[in-house]
Design a protein around this motif. Sequence first.
Motif, PDB file in Angstrom:
ATOM      1  N   TRP A 118       0.801  -1.228   0.000  1.00 28.65           N
ATOM      2  CA  TRP A 118       0.000   0.000   0.000  1.00 28.65           C
ATOM      3  C   TRP A 118       0.840   1.287   0.000  1.00 28.65           C
ATOM      4  CZ3 TRP A 118      -3.684  -2.345  -1.937  1.00 28.65           C
ATOM      5  CH2 TRP A 118      -4.129  -3.569  -1.447  1.00 28.65           C
ATOM      6  N   SER A 119       2.158   1.146  -0.004  1.00 27.52           N
ATOM      7  CA  SER A 119       2.970   2.363  -0.181  1.00 27.52           C
ATOM      8  C   SER A 119       3.074   2.731  -1.657  1.00 27.52           C
ATOM      9  CB  SER A 119       4.375   2.164   0.411  1.00 27.52           C
ATOM     10  OG  SER A 119       5.039   1.139  -0.298  1.00 27.52           O
ATOM     11  N   ARG A 120       2.705   1.783  -2.529  1.00 20.78           N
ATOM     12  CA  ARG A 120       2.839   2.048  -3.966  1.00 20.78           C
ATOM     13  C   ARG A 120       1.518   2.161  -4.710  1.00 20.78           C
ATOM     14  NH1 ARG A 120       7.314  -1.669  -6.596  1.00 20.78           N
ATOM     15  NH2 ARG A 120       6.644  -0.405  -8.370  1.00 20.78           N
ATOM     16  N   VAL A 121       0.442   1.753  -4.063  1.00 21.45           N
ATOM     17  CA  VAL A 121      -0.884   1.841  -4.696  1.00 21.45           C
ATOM     18  C   VAL A 121      -1.928   2.027  -3.594  1.00 21.45           C
ATOM     19  CG1 VAL A 121      -1.122  -0.706  -4.777  1.00 21.45           C
ATOM     20  CG2 VAL A 121      -2.473   0.698  -6.328  1.00 21.45           C
ATOM     21  N   GLY A 122      -2.961   2.853  -3.866  1.00 19.32           N
ATOM     22  CA  GLY A 122      -3.953   3.149  -2.837  1.00 19.32           C
ATOM     23  C   GLY A 122      -5.124   2.179  -2.832  1.00 19.32           C
ATOM     24  N   VAL A 123      -6.123   2.483  -2.009  1.00 20.75           N
ATOM     25  CA  VAL A 123      -7.336   1.650  -1.936  1.00 20.75           C
ATOM     26  C   VAL A 123      -8.594   2.518  -2.059  1.00 20.75           C
ATOM     27  CG1 VAL A 123      -6.272  -0.204  -0.598  1.00 20.75           C
ATOM     28  CG2 VAL A 123      -7.336   1.695   0.612  1.00 20.75           C
TER      29      VAL A 123
ATOM     30  N   LYS B 113       1.237  12.222  -8.141  1.00 18.41           N
ATOM     31  CA  LYS B 113       2.678  11.908  -8.235  1.00 18.41           C
ATOM     32  C   LYS B 113       2.985  10.431  -8.492  1.00 18.41           C
ATOM     33  CE  LYS B 113       4.209  16.110  -6.282  1.00 18.41           C
ATOM     34  NZ  LYS B 113       3.178  16.814  -7.079  1.00 18.41           N
ATOM     35  N   GLY B 114       2.211   9.855  -9.432  1.00 11.81           N
ATOM     36  CA  GLY B 114       2.527   8.498  -9.891  1.00 11.81           C
ATOM     37  C   GLY B 114       2.058   7.384  -8.980  1.00 11.81           C
ATOM     38  N   ILE B 115       1.251   7.698  -7.941  1.00  5.02           N
ATOM     39  CA  ILE B 115       0.690   6.641  -7.067  1.00  5.02           C
ATOM     40  C   ILE B 115      -0.763   6.425  -7.482  1.00  5.02           C
ATOM     41  CG2 ILE B 115       0.171   5.936  -4.685  1.00  5.02           C
ATOM     42  CD1 ILE B 115       3.153   6.359  -5.018  1.00  5.02           C
ATOM     43  N   PRO B 116      -1.073   5.285  -8.092  1.00  2.00           N
ATOM     44  CA  PRO B 116      -2.456   5.055  -8.548  1.00  2.00           C
ATOM     45  C   PRO B 116      -3.433   4.945  -7.385  1.00  2.00           C
ATOM     46  CG  PRO B 116      -0.945   3.457  -9.524  1.00  2.00           C
ATOM     47  CD  PRO B 116      -0.181   4.171  -8.445  1.00  2.00           C
ATOM     48  N   ARG B 117      -4.673   5.357  -7.626  1.00  2.00           N
ATOM     49  CA  ARG B 117      -5.704   5.304  -6.590  1.00  2.00           C
ATOM     50  C   ARG B 117      -5.972   3.901  -6.049  1.00  2.00           C
ATOM     51  NH1 ARG B 117      -9.717   9.524  -5.688  1.00  2.00           N
ATOM     52  NH2 ARG B 117      -8.375  11.350  -5.629  1.00  2.00           N
ATOM     53  N   ASN B 118      -5.960   2.908  -6.933  1.00  2.00           N
ATOM     54  CA  ASN B 118      -6.290   1.548  -6.479  1.00  2.00           C
ATOM     55  C   ASN B 118      -5.726   0.518  -7.469  1.00  2.00           C
ATOM     56  OD1 ASN B 118      -8.439   0.648  -8.490  1.00  2.00           O
ATOM     57  ND2 ASN B 118      -9.320   2.597  -7.808  1.00  2.00           N
TER      58      ASN B 118
ATOM     59  N   GLY C 157       9.162   7.383 -10.389  1.00  2.00           N
ATOM     60  CA  GLY C 157       9.891   6.374  -9.617  1.00  2.00           C
ATOM     61  C   GLY C 157       9.018   5.258  -9.075  1.00  2.00           C
ATOM     62  N   ASN C 158       7.751   5.132  -9.573  1.00  2.00           N
ATOM     63  CA  ASN C 158       6.884   4.072  -9.043  1.00  2.00           C
ATOM     64  C   ASN C 158       6.865   2.821  -9.936  1.00  2.00           C
ATOM     65  OD1 ASN C 158       5.255   2.891  -7.112  1.00  2.00           O
ATOM     66  ND2 ASN C 158       3.366   3.823  -7.868  1.00  2.00           N
ATOM     67  N   ILE C 159       7.756   2.764 -10.914  1.00  2.00           N
ATOM     68  CA  ILE C 159       7.961   1.534 -11.694  1.00  2.00           C
ATOM     69  C   ILE C 159       9.461   1.262 -11.655  1.00  2.00           C
ATOM     70  CG2 ILE C 159       7.919   0.512 -14.032  1.00  2.00           C
ATOM     71  CD1 ILE C 159       5.104   0.660 -12.880  1.00  2.00           C
TER      72      ILE C 159
ATOM     73  N   ILE D 170       2.318   3.859 -17.853  1.00  2.00           N
ATOM     74  CA  ILE D 170       3.497   3.276 -17.189  1.00  2.00           C
ATOM     75  C   ILE D 170       4.700   4.213 -17.308  1.00  2.00           C
ATOM     76  CG2 ILE D 170       4.397   1.849 -19.091  1.00  2.00           C
ATOM     77  CD1 ILE D 170       4.798  -0.390 -17.005  1.00  2.00           C
ATOM     78  N   SER D 171       4.778   4.950 -18.415  1.00  2.00           N
ATOM     79  CA  SER D 171       5.895   5.896 -18.580  1.00  2.00           C
ATOM     80  C   SER D 171       5.789   7.008 -17.547  1.00  2.00           C
ATOM     81  CB  SER D 171       5.889   6.509 -19.982  1.00  2.00           C
ATOM     82  OG  SER D 171       5.978   5.496 -20.940  1.00  2.00           O
ATOM     83  N   LEU D 172       4.558   7.487 -17.330  1.00  2.00           N
ATOM     84  CA  LEU D 172       4.359   8.553 -16.347  1.00  2.00           C
ATOM     85  C   LEU D 172       4.756   8.065 -14.945  1.00  2.00           C
ATOM     86  CD1 LEU D 172       3.328  11.449 -16.052  1.00  2.00           C
ATOM     87  CD2 LEU D 172       1.018  10.555 -15.823  1.00  2.00           C
TER      88      LEU D 172
END
Length: 304
Positions: free
Chosen positions: A82-87, A104-109, A175-177, A168-170
Amino acid sequence: MDYNQLFTEMGIESQKIEAKGAVASYIPELHRVDPWKFGLHLTTIDNKNYGLGDCNEKFSIQSIAKVLILALAFELEDDKLWSRVGVEPSGTPFNSLVQLEYEKGIPRNPFINAGALVICDILVTRLKDPKQEFIDYVRNISGNRSIDYCQETAESEKSAGYKNTALISLMKSYGNIVNDIDVVLDFYFYLCSIEMTCKELSQEFLFLAANGINPLTNSRIVSPIKSKRINSIMQLCGFYDEAGEFSFRVGLPGKSGVGGGIIAIHPGKYSIAVWSPKLNKRGNSYKGMKILEFFTTRAESSIF
Ligand code: GLN
């Protein structure tokens, strides 16, 4: 409950529901599917099975597979995930780019494409041979060796995968990939290409109706708390910007795919899969949602 009588009624009802909408066209291979296909299958946790229509025909499960990569990554990472993707629900279409820049590159879920791509990145890091190990994992969940990727569909999506490449580029820029984006995208397109019948799909997802144990094989897939959490993310995020509508009409945790499939879970009771390829404007099966609404209303069997 004996659903035989209700399934007879649903056969009649399904013919009355006009299949509005259109088959997904942005993945060339999906556009070739017969729009009038319709299948439905319910499996109860005590292994009673009820099927209708084309319920034994394989179709492309697409985003429904995002639930299975989440289950595997959650097992491997626990709450570090959950540090890299939300819920949180996104309220945006499945392939939207807009929130990603603000956040900032962290997806909502994990069920929007961006979130699933992060999960794929995690699996590419953790597994030696991600495609092989993932399909083995999927087969073991329901003890079904016939489940496989469809290479034509995967390659077809790859040839037109501009939005996913942009997403994925974004995220890579933030830095999340971690891995090479082509390797992660390849894994993503393959997992979206997995094919199952409605019957196979309902059996595959039964573990989420039984606290993480597949009652058909008696094997534990995830812990009870993880099963609870995966169901809750399905409830809030499984239908993108139509998650509220699905919850309002059907009242079960569920997940859709652009192949026209939907899986829905009644924790403690059953899983039910439907397939009708024509999609509404939000990319969810038009007739699939209608028939599930009819089912939970008539059976008085939603979680609410
Ligand atoms: N493979 C599809 C995509 O990335 C999955 C989307 C979906 O099923 N909603 O666009």
